[in-house]
Design a protein around this motif. Structure first.
Motif, short mmCIF file in Angstrom:
data_model
loop_
_atom_site.label_atom_id
_atom_site.label_comp_id
_atom_site.label_asym_id
_atom_site.label_seq_id
_atom_site.Cartn_x
_atom_site.Cartn_y
_atom_site.Cartn_z
N UNK A 8 0.83 -1.21 0.00
CA UNK A 8 0.00 0.00 0.00
C UNK A 8 0.86 1.26 0.00
N UNK A 9 2.01 1.21 0.67
CA UNK A 9 2.88 2.38 0.77
C UNK A 9 3.73 2.59 -0.48
N UNK A 10 3.75 1.60 -1.37
CA UNK A 10 4.49 1.72 -2.63
C UNK A 10 3.62 2.50 -3.63
N UNK A 11 4.18 2.87 -4.80
CA UNK A 11 3.35 3.59 -5.79
C UNK A 11 2.08 2.83 -6.18
N UNK A 12 2.10 1.50 -6.09
CA UNK A 12 0.93 0.68 -6.42
C UNK A 12 -0.25 1.07 -5.53
N UNK A 13 0.04 1.56 -4.31
CA UNK A 13 -1.00 1.92 -3.35
C UNK A 13 -1.92 3.04 -3.83
N UNK A 14 -1.52 3.73 -4.91
CA UNK A 14 -2.35 4.80 -5.46
C UNK A 14 -3.50 4.29 -6.32
N UNK A 15 -3.52 2.98 -6.61
CA UNK A 15 -4.60 2.40 -7.43
C UNK A 15 -5.90 2.46 -6.63
N UNK A 16 -6.94 3.10 -7.17
CA UNK A 16 -8.21 3.22 -6.43
C UNK A 16 -8.75 1.85 -6.00
N UNK A 17 -9.14 1.77 -4.75
CA UNK A 17 -9.70 0.52 -4.23
C UNK A 17 -8.69 -0.41 -3.60
N UNK A 18 -7.42 -0.34 -4.04
CA UNK A 18 -6.41 -1.28 -3.53
C UNK A 18 -6.13 -1.09 -2.04
N UNK A 66 -9.40 -0.13 9.85
CA UNK A 66 -10.75 0.44 9.73
C UNK A 66 -10.73 1.90 9.28
N UNK A 67 -9.61 2.61 9.51
CA UNK A 67 -9.54 4.02 9.09
C UNK A 67 -9.19 4.15 7.60
N UNK A 68 -8.74 3.07 6.97
CA UNK A 68 -8.24 3.16 5.59
C UNK A 68 -9.33 3.46 4.56
N UNK A 69 -10.48 2.74 4.54
CA UNK A 69 -11.46 3.02 3.47
C UNK A 69 -11.89 4.49 3.37
N UNK A 77 -4.08 7.25 3.34
CA UNK A 77 -4.09 5.95 4.04
C UNK A 77 -2.68 5.44 4.34
N UNK A 78 -1.66 6.18 3.89
CA UNK A 78 -0.28 5.77 4.16
C UNK A 78 0.04 5.83 5.66
N UNK A 79 -0.55 6.79 6.39
CA UNK A 79 -0.24 6.93 7.83
C UNK A 79 -0.63 5.67 8.62
N UNK A 80 -1.90 5.19 8.53
CA UNK A 80 -2.22 3.96 9.26
C UNK A 80 -1.42 2.76 8.76
N UNK A 81 -1.15 2.72 7.46
CA UNK A 81 -0.39 1.58 6.90
C UNK A 81 1.06 1.59 7.42
#
Length: 196
Positions: free
Chosen positions: A50-60, A141-144, A153-157
């Motif tokens: 999630x913290x990698x550039x892939x994490x920018x994909x919507x929904x992932x 639970x804070x991510x969605x 969402x990078x902070x909780x991850x």
């Protein structure tokens, strides 16, 4: 592949092994490869993705948060062999993508392996594992809702990754840091959700 990973480098090595053996590396393959004596990789790997550039994909980020929550619930109940539903077991990435990702993460892996290891190991076992698992469920639970804001969402991850790393390398000091990070991330998350 019976040797469970003891460091971030070990995780990357296992992913590279899988990429060499298969055209596509699935979550199911990874779960099997990481063994089941340590919960660390099961929190760390989805958080790193999630913290990698892939994490920018919507929904992932939401999918990864759901996977983390699923593992964390099983940790609370002390399950020894972590379970994934079949549709998630079959999800994965092409071998070449996995190789590219592991190559990018090598520098970070070397740094973390050098700095984090074996301090206050008592804080990484027994009831502390359950405390970490509950914290990871709250963070997931804070991510969605945070996903609506780019990379929020990078902070909780990051906090989840810190828990995963602490459990992987048995570093109790990092467990304390992860708990503090979790508190900050949940507070920031609630604040950001409240503003939108």
């Amino acid at each position: 592949m019976a040797d469970d990973p003891q460091s971030v480098t070990d995780i990357l090595d296992k992913l590279d092994e899988l990429a060499d053996e298969k055209d596509k590396v699935t979550f199911g393959d990874a779960v099997e490869a990481f063994g089941n004596r340590s919960y660390g990789p099961f929190l760390l790997v989805p958080a790193l993705i999630e913290m990698s550039p892939i994490g920018g994909i919507p929904g992932l980020p939401t999918v990864l948060a759901a996977i983390i929550a699923l593992f964390a619930v099983q940790m609370v109940f002390g399950r020894k062999h972590l379970w994934l539903p079949t549709f998630l077991q079959k999800r994965g990435a092409r071998a070449e993508k996995v190789r590219k990702a592991t190559k990018k993460l090598r520098g970070v892996a070397n740094w973390t392996d050098r700095w984090f290891h074996g301090r206050l190991p008592a804080l990484t076992s027994g009831p502390f594992v359950r405390v970490a698992a509950v914290a990871c469920i709250l963070l997931a639970a804070t991510v969605p809702p945070l996903e609506l804001l780019p990379f929020a969402s990078t902070a909780p991850m990051a906090a989840i990754a810190a828990f995963g790393l602490a459990l992987l390398v048995r570093d109790g000091l990092l467990m304390i840091v992860a708990t503090a990070l979790a508190g900050v991330a949940v507070a920031v998350g609630i604040g950001m959700i409240g503003q939108h």
